[in-house]
Write an enzyme that holds these catalytic residues in place. Structure first.
Site, PDB file in Angstrom:
ATOM      1  N   HIS A   1     -12.504  -2.661   4.087  1.00 58.86           N
ATOM      2  CA  HIS A   1     -11.063  -2.717   4.273  1.00 58.86           C
ATOM      3  C   HIS A   1     -10.656  -2.064   5.605  1.00 58.86           C
ATOM      4  O   HIS A   1     -10.416  -2.787   6.567  1.00 58.86           O
ATOM      5  CB  HIS A   1     -10.396  -2.041   3.058  1.00 58.86           C
TER       6      HIS A   1
ATOM      7  N   HIS B   1      -2.502   3.108   8.747  1.00 60.83           N
ATOM      8  CA  HIS B   1      -3.579   2.320   8.125  1.00 60.83           C
ATOM      9  C   HIS B   1      -3.671   0.999   8.871  1.00 60.83           C
ATOM     10  O   HIS B   1      -2.684   0.264   8.966  1.00 60.83           O
ATOM     11  CB  HIS B   1      -3.276   2.067   6.642  1.00 60.83           C
TER      12      HIS B   1
ATOM     13  N   GLU C   1       0.818  -1.213   0.000  1.00 61.89           N
ATOM     14  CA  GLU C   1       0.000   0.000   0.000  1.00 61.89           C
ATOM     15  C   GLU C   1       0.858   1.271   0.000  1.00 61.89           C
ATOM     16  O   GLU C   1       0.337   2.364   0.234  1.00 61.89           O
ATOM     17  CB  GLU C   1      -0.919   0.031   1.243  1.00 61.89           C
TER      18      GLU C   1
ATOM     19  N   HIS D   1      -6.574  -2.408  10.196  1.00 61.05           N
ATOM     20  CA  HIS D   1      -7.833  -3.118   9.936  1.00 61.05           C
ATOM     21  C   HIS D   1      -8.525  -3.386  11.278  1.00 61.05           C
ATOM     22  O   HIS D   1      -8.874  -4.522  11.577  1.00 61.05           O
ATOM     23  CB  HIS D   1      -7.560  -4.458   9.248  1.00 61.05           C
TER      24      HIS D   1
ATOM     25  N   TYR E   1     -14.653  14.654  21.048  1.00 58.94           N
ATOM     26  CA  TYR E   1     -13.318  14.214  20.638  1.00 58.94           C
ATOM     27  C   TYR E   1     -13.313  13.635  19.230  1.00 58.94           C
ATOM     28  O   TYR E   1     -12.325  13.763  18.502  1.00 58.94           O
ATOM     29  CB  TYR E   1     -12.711  13.247  21.673  1.00 58.94           C
TER      30      TYR E   1
HETATM   31  P1  13P Z   1       1.174  -5.014   3.660  1.00 63.64           P
HETATM   32  O1  13P Z   1       1.596  -6.214   4.489  1.00 63.64           O
HETATM   33  O2  13P Z   1       1.672  -5.113   2.237  1.00 63.64           O
HETATM   34  O3  13P Z   1       1.542  -3.714   4.336  1.00 63.64           O
HETATM   35  O4  13P Z   1      -0.401  -5.046   3.561  1.00 63.64           O
HETATM   36  C1  13P Z   1      -1.125  -5.096   4.744  1.00 63.64           C
HETATM   37  C2  13P Z   1      -2.400  -4.361   4.635  1.00 63.64           C
HETATM   38  O5  13P Z   1      -2.872  -3.847   5.619  1.00 63.64           O
HETATM   39  C3  13P Z   1      -3.097  -4.311   3.354  1.00 63.64           C
HETATM   40  O6  13P Z   1      -4.187  -3.428   3.433  1.00 63.64           O
END
Ligand code: 13P
Length: 215
Positions: free
Chosen positions: A164, A97, A78, A99, A124
């Site tokens: 995502h 970023h 990414e 998840h 907040y």
């Molecule tokens: P990477 O391991 O390539 O950083 O990908 C992980 C990820 O969070 C993909 O959205």
């Protein structure tokens, strides 16, 4: 050129922040990526397929501002969206970023409008996150995601990738991580409240917060 001690401090900070986020269960497995933009415009980024809980500071990917790998392990798949965010947001010095569960759950819902997909439940949330637009779905690593992220990053430091997870930019890694944590807490509250009638902050309350705490 950034001084070696400054690069080393940034390497340590990424590893420490990754470990904290992992231990707090905001990151799992090999999901998520973190980056810092150094003073010389180059980037330190987590390598692809690495666990944020077990980063080796010496093996982080060091990228030129055009994305070329200068040293370290191969970068996150990414990397391109980190570069797009930095391009669009000159004041951003870090990107997070992840998840995390509640944010990803929000990203899987059907949303009638996509310009702000979480209600302003708390002060907040308004102060740190503001609006949270939804970016259409692209598979992880799809370069087409760069254009979609770029379009939104122009006006927003936080956004949610459909099915995502969020991307959050900040003035520092600490700033971006704190914003991310606030976002995850709002998403958690959103599900905790469920179908109950809620009283999100109104436009006047939001305007007052924005006046008192300009970003
Ligand atoms: P990477 O391991 O390539 O950083 O990908 C992980 C990820 O969070 C993909 O959205």
């Amino acid at each position: 050129m950034t001084a070696p001690h400054e690069i080393n401090a940034a390497r340590e900070l990424i590893a420490r922040t990754g470990e904290t986020l992992y231990n707090r269960q905001l990151a799992h497995g090999s999901a998520g990526n973190l980056s810092i933009r150094l003073d010389d415009g180059t980037l330190l980024l987590t390598p692809t397929n690495s666990s944020l809980g077990y980063l080796d500071p010496a093996r982080l990917s060091h990228l030129a501002s055009d994305g070329r790998l200068l040293d370290g392990d191969p970068p996150s798949k990414e990397a391109f969206f980190h570069l797009a965010v930095y391009d669009e947001r000159p004041t951003a010095q870090a990107v997070v970023h992840l998840h995390s569960t509640h944010c990803v759950a929000v990203s899987c819902l059907c949303h009638e409008t996509t310009d702000d997909v979480l209600p302003p439940l708390t002060a907040y949330h308004v102060m740190r996150v503001g609006r949270l637009p939804l970016v259409p779905y692209f598979r992880p690593g799809d370069q087409a995601l760069a254009g979609a992220v770029r379009k939104v990053a122009k006006d927003h430091h936080a956004m949610l990738l459909a099915n995502h997870g969020p991307i959050v930019a900040g003035k520092s890694l600490r700033d971006a991580a704190w914003t991310y944590e606030e976002l995850e807490e709002t998403a958690k509250l959103f599900f905790l409240l469920g179908d109950r009638k809620t009283s999100p902050l109104d436009a006047a309350q939001i305007a007052e917060i924005n006046r008192a705490f300009p970003s």
